[in-house]
Scaffold this active site. Structure first.
Site, PDB file in Angstrom:
ATOM      1  CB  CYS A 151     -26.402  18.024  87.901  1.00 26.14           C
ATOM      2  SG  CYS A 151     -27.334  16.606  87.138  1.00 26.14           S
ATOM      3  CB  CYS A 197     -19.652  18.947  94.538  1.00 28.42           C
ATOM      4  SG  CYS A 197     -21.055  18.815  93.404  1.00 28.42           S
ATOM      5  CB  CYS A 215     -24.125  19.266  93.074  1.00 29.18           C
ATOM      6  SG  CYS A 215     -22.150  19.430  92.731  1.00 29.18           S
TER       7      CYS A 215
END
Length: 139
Positions: free
Chosen positions: A13, A91, A87
């Site tokens: 996250c 990512c 996120c």
């Protein structure tokens, strides 16, 4: 991942201070040594959210010593399953990995009352993930 290998799961996250910390703690608690667990954040906070620590303590899981960690490409490459929790494009993506995106409310800035339902939903999803991985949850 071979059938005999220990599966590796990475939770990501933004701040690695709430959702990913709870998910990693539940998977560690329920999966034990039968699964390798990592968590990280694309922009990690300084500390884990105190309301998250309190909510997890209510279910007997102590995460008070955990610290947010920065997301690295190495952590993604070393994981079989990458579970993102808001996120976004931060990512990294690598072919051959299993990616799941769990849409969960962010506990940042919320009290323990608001964190409890998020915690409970994460536990439910972790139990489902363990079933998918063929791992019986610890009692």
């Amino acid at each position: 991942m071979s059938a005999s290998a220990t599966p590796s799961v990475l939770f990501v996250c933004v701040h690695n201070a709430g959702r990913s910390q709870m998910a990693a703690a539940f998977l560690t608690h329920l999966g034990g040594t039968r699964v390798q667990v990592r968590s990280a954040g694309s922009a990690p906070a300084v500390t884990v959210n105190p309301a998250v620590v309190e909510a997890m303590a209510e279910v007997g899981i102590d995460i008070s010593a955990e610290t947010p960690k920065v997301l690295t490409t190495g952590a993604v490459q070393a994981s079989d399953v990458v579970i993102t929790m808001g996120c976004g494009d931060a990512c990294p993506y690598f072919p051959g990995k299993r990616y799941l995106d769990w849409q969960l409310e962010d506990p940042a800035g919320q009290g323990v009352e608001a964190v409890r339902p998020i915690r409970d939903e994460i536990e439910r999803r972790i139990r489902g993930l363990l079933a998918e991985l063929g791992i019986e949850p610890a009692a």
